[in-house]
Design a protein around this motif. Structure first.
Motif, PDB file in Angstrom:
ATOM      1  N   GLY A 351       0.839  -1.195   0.000  1.00 14.75           N
ATOM      2  CA  GLY A 351       0.000   0.000   0.000  1.00 14.75           C
ATOM      3  C   GLY A 351       0.873   1.243   0.000  1.00 14.75           C
ATOM      4  O   GLY A 351       0.446   2.308  -0.446  1.00 14.75           O
ATOM      5  N   LEU A 352       2.107   1.078   0.476  1.00 14.38           N
ATOM      6  CA  LEU A 352       3.057   2.187   0.451  1.00 14.38           C
ATOM      7  C   LEU A 352       3.980   2.113  -0.768  1.00 14.38           C
ATOM      8  O   LEU A 352       4.994   2.815  -0.829  1.00 14.38           O
ATOM      9  N   ASN A 353       3.609   1.328  -1.732  1.00  8.98           N
ATOM     10  CA  ASN A 353       4.474   1.071  -2.886  1.00  8.98           C
ATOM     11  C   ASN A 353       4.777   2.319  -3.716  1.00  8.98           C
ATOM     12  O   ASN A 353       5.773   2.349  -4.443  1.00  8.98           O
ATOM     13  N   ASN A 354       3.926   3.353  -3.633  1.00  7.19           N
ATOM     14  CA  ASN A 354       4.163   4.569  -4.410  1.00  7.19           C
ATOM     15  C   ASN A 354       4.885   5.651  -3.611  1.00  7.19           C
ATOM     16  O   ASN A 354       5.137   6.744  -4.135  1.00  7.19           O
ATOM     17  N   LEU A 355       5.214   5.326  -2.376  1.00  5.18           N
ATOM     18  CA  LEU A 355       5.902   6.311  -1.545  1.00  5.18           C
ATOM     19  C   LEU A 355       7.337   6.503  -2.039  1.00  5.18           C
ATOM     20  O   LEU A 355       8.125   5.561  -2.088  1.00  5.18           O
ATOM     21  N   GLN A 356       7.671   7.764  -2.372  1.00  7.00           N
ATOM     22  CA  GLN A 356       8.988   8.078  -2.913  1.00  7.00           C
ATOM     23  C   GLN A 356       9.815   8.996  -2.026  1.00  7.00           C
ATOM     24  O   GLN A 356      11.045   8.945  -2.072  1.00  7.00           O
ATOM     25  N   THR A 357       9.142   9.838  -1.238  1.00  3.16           N
ATOM     26  CA  THR A 357       9.858  10.851  -0.462  1.00  3.16           C
ATOM     27  C   THR A 357       9.387  10.869   0.982  1.00  3.16           C
ATOM     28  O   THR A 357       8.178  10.984   1.251  1.00  3.16           O
ATOM     29  N   VAL A 358      10.348  10.747   1.901  1.00  2.86           N
ATOM     30  CA  VAL A 358      10.107  10.966   3.332  1.00  2.86           C
ATOM     31  C   VAL A 358      11.155  11.984   3.790  1.00  2.86           C
ATOM     32  O   VAL A 358      12.349  11.755   3.621  1.00  2.86           O
ATOM     33  N   GLN A 359      10.707  13.072   4.342  1.00  5.43           N
ATOM     34  CA  GLN A 359      11.635  14.158   4.687  1.00  5.43           C
ATOM     35  C   GLN A 359      12.381  13.925   5.995  1.00  5.43           C
ATOM     36  O   GLN A 359      13.406  14.553   6.244  1.00  5.43           O
ATOM     37  N   SER A 360      11.900  13.031   6.830  1.00  3.16           N
ATOM     38  CA  SER A 360      12.561  12.806   8.117  1.00  3.16           C
ATOM     39  C   SER A 360      12.867  11.327   8.295  1.00  3.16           C
ATOM     40  O   SER A 360      13.498  10.712   7.447  1.00  3.16           O
ATOM     41  N   ASP A 361      12.399  10.728   9.386  1.00  3.98           N
ATOM     42  CA  ASP A 361      12.740   9.351   9.739  1.00  3.98           C
ATOM     43  C   ASP A 361      11.702   8.356   9.227  1.00  3.98           C
ATOM     44  O   ASP A 361      10.568   8.712   8.914  1.00  3.98           O
ATOM     45  N   VAL A 362      12.101   7.082   9.229  1.00  5.30           N
ATOM     46  CA  VAL A 362      11.159   5.970   9.060  1.00  5.30           C
ATOM     47  C   VAL A 362      11.327   5.069  10.273  1.00  5.30           C
ATOM     48  O   VAL A 362      12.402   4.517  10.508  1.00  5.30           O
ATOM     49  N   TRP A 363      10.256   4.962  11.060  1.00  2.00           N
ATOM     50  CA  TRP A 363      10.274   4.133  12.268  1.00  2.00           C
ATOM     51  C   TRP A 363       9.284   2.984  12.114  1.00  2.00           C
ATOM     52  O   TRP A 363       8.092   3.203  11.882  1.00  2.00           O
ATOM     53  N   LEU A 364       9.774   1.756  12.261  1.00  3.55           N
ATOM     54  CA  LEU A 364       8.923   0.566  12.282  1.00  3.55           C
ATOM     55  C   LEU A 364       9.223  -0.160  13.590  1.00  3.55           C
ATOM     56  O   LEU A 364      10.235  -0.846  13.707  1.00  3.55           O
ATOM     57  N   MET A 365       8.344  -0.014  14.568  1.00  4.11           N
ATOM     58  CA  MET A 365       8.644  -0.540  15.901  1.00  4.11           C
ATOM     59  C   MET A 365       7.427  -1.247  16.494  1.00  4.11           C
ATOM     60  O   MET A 365       6.288  -0.801  16.334  1.00  4.11           O
ATOM     61  N   ASP A 366       7.703  -2.335  17.203  1.00  2.26           N
ATOM     62  CA  ASP A 366       6.666  -3.070  17.942  1.00  2.26           C
ATOM     63  C   ASP A 366       5.525  -3.547  17.064  1.00  2.26           C
ATOM     64  O   ASP A 366       4.369  -3.556  17.482  1.00  2.26           O
ATOM     65  N   ASN A 367       5.849  -3.941  15.853  1.00  2.00           N
ATOM     66  CA  ASN A 367       4.861  -4.573  14.976  1.00  2.00           C
ATOM     67  C   ASN A 367       5.210  -6.066  14.923  1.00  2.00           C
ATOM     68  O   ASN A 367       5.914  -6.530  14.028  1.00  2.00           O
ATOM     69  N   GLU A 368       4.749  -6.815  15.891  1.00  2.00           N
ATOM     70  CA  GLU A 368       5.269  -8.160  16.125  1.00  2.00           C
ATOM     71  C   GLU A 368       4.939  -9.154  15.020  1.00  2.00           C
ATOM     72  O   GLU A 368       5.649 -10.143  14.843  1.00  2.00           O
ATOM     73  N   HIS A 369       3.858  -8.915  14.238  1.00  2.00           N
ATOM     74  CA  HIS A 369       3.519  -9.835  13.153  1.00  2.00           C
ATOM     75  C   HIS A 369       3.902  -9.294  11.777  1.00  2.00           C
ATOM     76  O   HIS A 369       3.535  -9.902  10.759  1.00  2.00           O
ATOM     77  N   LEU A 370       4.634  -8.219  11.742  1.00  2.00           N
ATOM     78  CA  LEU A 370       5.055  -7.663  10.452  1.00  2.00           C
ATOM     79  C   LEU A 370       6.013  -8.647   9.768  1.00  2.00           C
ATOM     80  O   LEU A 370       7.105  -8.925  10.276  1.00  2.00           O
ATOM     81  N   PHE A 371       5.593  -9.165   8.609  1.00  2.00           N
ATOM     82  CA  PHE A 371       6.345 -10.228   7.940  1.00  2.00           C
ATOM     83  C   PHE A 371       7.325  -9.678   6.906  1.00  2.00           C
ATOM     84  O   PHE A 371       8.443 -10.167   6.767  1.00  2.00           O
ATOM     85  N   ASP A 372       6.875  -8.673   6.134  1.00  2.00           N
ATOM     86  CA  ASP A 372       7.796  -8.055   5.177  1.00  2.00           C
ATOM     87  C   ASP A 372       7.503  -6.563   5.045  1.00  2.00           C
ATOM     88  O   ASP A 372       6.414  -6.093   5.393  1.00  2.00           O
ATOM     89  N   ILE A 373       8.483  -5.847   4.530  1.00  2.48           N
ATOM     90  CA  ILE A 373       8.353  -4.387   4.377  1.00  2.48           C
ATOM     91  C   ILE A 373       8.567  -3.999   2.914  1.00  2.48           C
ATOM     92  O   ILE A 373       9.043  -2.896   2.610  1.00  2.48           O
ATOM     93  N   ASN A 374       8.185  -4.889   2.026  1.00  3.00           N
ATOM     94  CA  ASN A 374       8.418  -4.662   0.602  1.00  3.00           C
ATOM     95  C   ASN A 374       7.680  -3.437   0.061  1.00  3.00           C
ATOM     96  O   ASN A 374       8.031  -2.929  -1.010  1.00  3.00           O
ATOM     97  N   GLY A 375       6.694  -2.973   0.771  1.00  2.56           N
ATOM     98  CA  GLY A 375       5.974  -1.786   0.332  1.00  2.56           C
ATOM     99  C   GLY A 375       6.825  -0.530   0.280  1.00  2.56           C
ATOM    100  O   GLY A 375       6.415   0.476  -0.312  1.00  2.56           O
ATOM    101  N   LEU A 376       8.008  -0.572   0.888  1.00  2.00           N
ATOM    102  CA  LEU A 376       8.888   0.604   0.898  1.00  2.00           C
ATOM    103  C   LEU A 376       9.913   0.596  -0.224  1.00  2.00           C
ATOM    104  O   LEU A 376      10.823   1.435  -0.236  1.00  2.00           O
TER     105      LEU A 376
END
Length: 479
Positions: A351-376
């Motif tokens: 769902g985040l596959n079209n995201l191209q620009t983040v001006q600050s940080d990317v935080w992925l924390m405490d997502n215990e069932h997160l299997f992949d982050i390919n959307g980035l």
């Protein structure tokens, strides 16, 4: 002979007497001159003293006190607030100071005055109703002791559109909601806040009396209601600056806001029974950001499918049953931080596959069932840190394959993470911290970074394998 001698003596005596007379006469003249000089000096002194005394005499320089003022006309909108400043009556004096007092006013009780400054203030607000009074008149005395002048006052009342509420309003009980609703306002120029008093005996349960509202110039904020279940009554609101729905324990349905346009930010936090955010489907850009947090019945982000960009961050946090972010599929630009944390049932970031620009940080924390982050995978760089922490089910970071430059890479406590192949294209990082990843035994994904003269800090320990920089440069990068 004797007669001649007597004659000579007589002549000598006469000459002597004449000489003595001349001397005496000269002495008299001198004394007279001295006396004249003394008299003149005395006159000068007396004149000087007299002149000096004349200057010290207050009667010779008596000041006439004057007071100045002028008639004044003021203009004010109807329905002002109590003690609202109307204007200032002018008043001056050439000596000391003036005081101000009201001599008369019509209607009585319309205004008060500061006796020292001449500032006029609204007294009885009910008088300032255009339908009742179009103007107010009065007289003010400006005085200094026994000297005074009068200023004639005219206050013109402006007629305003009475279906517009000027300013902001906070309603804290059902009684206040209903009373405000009687005005049938179409617009509020400031904020509308519905904020229930703690332990209120008259809680807010029904917003139907607000059904004429269409526009809110400031924020729509619904805080801490205890019994409110729906937002029915707010159905006609089209535009707000910020939309805040915060800590409402029993609100289930916010569909009354369907199609609402928000210009700055959206914050929906700690509403355990809300199941849908579909009301925001018309929004494409936000000047600020989005915060969706603590909504335990929310399973998706439906409603944000048209959001393209934000001026600040996006936070998706602590939503217990959120399992996807599919509806962020139009998002290309985040003007601040992307924080997706504390969502235990989130499986992936598709769902985040079209995201191209983040001006600050990317935080992925405490997502215990997160299997992949390919959307980035379309992210290439951002001006901050990449933190992945306590994502126990994450086995790889392949979704970071597009990254070439970030400030810091931090991977903590990801028990299932096995390799770093997903960061193989990184060439510029200021700091690397990879700690407490029980299954991580392959660091070969950092080879490209280390071969590009990496000079930042490097902290690697408590993983299954913990190579040094030298190990990676020497191809000893996996166990």
């Amino acid at each position: 002979m004797i007669a001649e001698e007597k004659q000579i003596v007589t002549i000598k005596n006469l000459l002597m007497l004449r000489k003595n007379y001349a001397v005496l006469h000269q002495e008299k003249l001198c004394k007279a001159k001295i006396q004249d000089k003394l008299c003149f000096s005395v006159l000068i002194v007396l004149f000087t003293l007299f002149s000096s005394c004349s200057k010290d005499d207050p009667k010779s320089e008596e000041v006439i006190v004057t007071v100045q003022t002028e008639d004044k006309t003021f203009t004010i909108d109807e329905n002002p607030t109590e003690n609202q400043l109307i204007g200032t009556v002018p008043g001056t004096t050439n000596q000391g100071s003036v005081t101000f007092s009201i001599m008369e006013q019509t209607p009585v009780g319309a205004f008060s005055i500061d006796t020292k400054t001449g500032q006029l203030y609204v007294d009885k607000t009910s008088i300032y109703d255009f339908e009742t009074n179009t103007s107010i008149t009065g007289k003010v005395k400006v005085e200094n002791g026994a000297i005074s002048k009068e200023s004639t006052i005219i206050i013109t009342i402006n007629d305003v559109d009475e279906d517009i509420f000027i300013g902001s309003i906070e309603l804290r009980s059902q009684e206040e909601v209903d009373e405000f609703g009687l005005n049938n306002y179409r617009e509020i120029t400031g904020d509308l806040k519905l904020r229930e008093d703690e332990d209120s005996e008259n809680p807010i349960i029904d917003l139907s009396s607000l059904n004429t509202l269409e526009t809110i110039g400031g924020d729509l904020a619904i805080f801490a209601t205890s019994t409110l279940q729906t937002l029915e009554g707010l159905n006609s609101i089209e535009n707000v600056n910020r939309c805040i729905i915060y800590d409402n324990q029993n609100v289930e349905d916010i569909s009354a806001l369907q199609g609402i346009m928000v210009t700055r930010s959206i914050n929906v936090t700690n509403n355990p029974k809300i199941t849908s955010l579909g009301v925001f489907s018309n929004i494409e850009t936000l000047e600020s950001g989005v915060q969706i947090a603590g909504n335990n019945s929310l399973t998706s982000l439906q409603g944000f499918n048209n959001l393209i960009s934000t001026g600040v961050g996006v936070g998706i946090k602590h939503n217990e049953n959120l399992n996807n972010v599919f509806d962020l599929n139009s998002l290309t630009t985040i003007g601040g931080r992307l924080d997706i944390s504390g969502n235990p049932n989130l499986i992936n970031l598709n769902g985040l596959n079209n995201l191209q620009t983040v001006q600050s940080d990317v935080w992925l924390m405490d997502n215990e069932h997160l299997f992949d982050i390919n959307g980035l995978q379309n992210l290439t760089s951002f001006n901050g840190e990449m933190i992945i922490n306590r994502c126990d089910n994450l086995q790889n970071v392949d979704g970071l394959i597009g990254l070439t430059s970030i400030e810091r890479l931090q991977l903590y406590n990801c028990k299932s993470l096995q390799d770093l192949d997903g960061v193989a294209n990184l060439t510029s990082v200021d700091a690397v911290a990879i700690i407490y990843n029980d299954s991580l035994n392959d660091f070969c994904g950092l080879t490209n970074l280390m071969n590009n003269s990496f000079s930042g800090s490097y902290s690697v320990y408590e993983n299954l394998f913990n190579p040094t920089i030298e190990d990676i440069l020497n191809d000893n990068c996996s166990n």
